[in-house]
Structure formats: C-alpha cells, structure tokens
Write an enzyme that holds these catalytic residues in place. Sequence first.
Site, short mmCIF file in Angstrom:
data_model
loop_
_atom_site.label_atom_id
_atom_site.label_comp_id
_atom_site.label_asym_id
_atom_site.label_seq_id
_atom_site.Cartn_x
_atom_site.Cartn_y
_atom_site.Cartn_z
N GLU A 28 0.82 -1.20 0.00
CA GLU A 28 0.00 0.00 0.00
C GLU A 28 0.86 1.26 0.00
O GLU A 28 1.80 1.40 0.78
CB GLU A 28 -0.91 0.00 1.23
CG GLU A 28 -1.90 1.16 1.25
CD GLU A 28 -2.82 1.15 2.46
OE1 GLU A 28 -3.87 1.79 2.40
OE2 GLU A 28 -2.47 0.49 3.48
N LYS A 50 -10.15 2.35 -2.51
CA LYS A 50 -10.36 1.80 -1.18
C LYS A 50 -11.71 2.22 -0.62
O LYS A 50 -12.03 3.42 -0.56
CB LYS A 50 -9.22 2.26 -0.27
CG LYS A 50 -9.19 1.64 1.12
CD LYS A 50 -7.89 2.06 1.82
CE LYS A 50 -7.74 1.46 3.19
NZ LYS A 50 -6.44 1.84 3.81
N CYS A 80 -5.87 -2.88 2.35
CA CYS A 80 -5.60 -2.77 3.78
C CYS A 80 -6.85 -2.86 4.66
O CYS A 80 -7.32 -3.95 4.90
CB CYS A 80 -4.80 -1.51 4.07
SG CYS A 80 -3.91 -1.60 5.65
#
Length: 295
Positions: free
Chosen positions: A46, A119, A156
């Site tokens: 990331e 995300k 994540c």
Amino acid sequence: MSKPEKVNVAVVQMTCSDRKEENVAKAIEKIAQAAQQGANIVCLQELFPGLYFCQEEDHIQFELAEPIPGPTSQKIQAAAKEHGVVVVASLFEKRAEGVYHNTAAVFDADGAFLGIYRKMHIPDDPHYYEKFYFTPGDVGFRTFDTKFGRVGVCICWDQWFPEAARLTALTGAQILVYPTAIGWLHPEKEEYGPGQVSAWETMMRSHAIANGVFVAAPNRVGIEDNIEFWGHSFVVDPTGKMLAVASHENEEILVVECNLAQIDFSRTHWPFLRDRRIDAYSGLTKRFIDGDITT
C-alpha cells in the site's frame, strides 16, 4: 487463448524513504526481480511511492498525490509491459481538486491499463488518520480479467470486512490481493503485537476459506515514525493454508505457485457459495439491527 491453471503470484515487501523517485525505482526493480523469479502477477504494498504519510493530518501531504494515469502509474505500466507481468500498484490518487483516493491501479502483462479500485473502508485510528486524506471509494468491489487469471483487489482496512471479500469473490475473483500498510505502534507492540498479527492472519485466511480463493497480502516493513510495520506478507490457498510467509524485519519478494484448479475443488467440497441464503441477508444493509431479532 486459454489461461494457465498454475500461476506464480509475487508479493513485494519493502522499506520506503521520503524520496519518491527512490521508492518508485526500487519498486520497479522489485518487479523485475519478481519476474526473473518466475512471477506472473506482482502485487506491491500500500502507498509504496513514499512513507506512510497518514500518521498525522497535514495539508501539505496532498501534494504527494497524482492523477491516474500519471507519472508513477505510467512507470509501473511500462515495467509490467517490459517484464510481461500483471502488476497491482497502490497509489495516492488526485481525482480532482479536493477529491483524493487511496487507489490501486491494475496493469495486464502486456501493459494494458485494466482499471482501478478505490479503497472502500477508510480508517481513522491513532496514526492512521486516513479519513483526513481519502474520499471513500465509489467504483464498487471489482475483479480484473488478466492474462493470468481474475484478480480481485481490496486495500488494507478492507481486509477486516468479510463483506468486501465476499462481494469481490462474487465478481469472479480467483485471487484476492490486499496491498497493505499495517504495523505496531511502539507502546503497544510488547503487549498486543502477537495478537494483532494473529488476528490479521486469521481474517485473511478466513476470506480464502469462505470464498474458495487464493489471498495475497504484501505489507510494508521497517520503522516509520510512530509505526513499526510488521511485514509478514503472505499468500494463502483456498483451504486457508499459508503457502509462504515473509519475515517481520526484512525486505522480501515471495513468489508462490497458485494452482487455480484448486478453487473448483475447494468450492465443490466446501460448497459455501452454493448454500448461501441470499434471500435471508437483507439485514446486512443495515448499520445495526435494533430490537428483538426474533420478531
């Protein structure tokens, strides 16, 4: 043209500095190394072009963002084409003035730009102040049809939500990849460190089992201000077996063979997708179900 059943998935675990060009050059070299080791799909960690800047709320950090396509994504795209590998690259995207995302760009083995995933779940925890920087994703949960299989991408914090894994798997993913930046806060490591790593591992293995897919997680490594990123990147098969695990301390590239035929075997022996009661899950669209659930 038929796709191979056996593909080699690489996760790249590396340290980062405050010099963007140095980090990008390192990532490109890691892609080359992974390809030399036989990788077909390479997933970077990331926000690899720099330090994890979300440890504080600072408007100057918005200057790090780029459009996609942009200078960094174009360099990664060229590397994918040069080495004949699929690449998943996590970037700080400037979509418009005042609209920024934590975004993964996906490039096919011929360099074709397959698209982006933004995300969806954005954390706001001590030294993970991502809500200050990132607008939540709005392209949904996505899978990308690559030369070497269907790759689903989450990022994540998404990894703690089984709904994200499920919905991505339902779009046809064979491999779920999670570019990650997770680590210990210095005062917490001794007491909570082992449990935090175990919880992370358990969640990711459960995604693999429940959805009958491979899961790959490249994590950052090294100390950056208040966080010691714990590395421990890994690849899991559809039974939850850890196929390979990186160390907590070192830069590493894991190149792991994934037999995609195992997906059908797992799903027919553990037919979770067959037995889902999609008629009974409307409650999942609610924040919380108040009152007596029996009425």
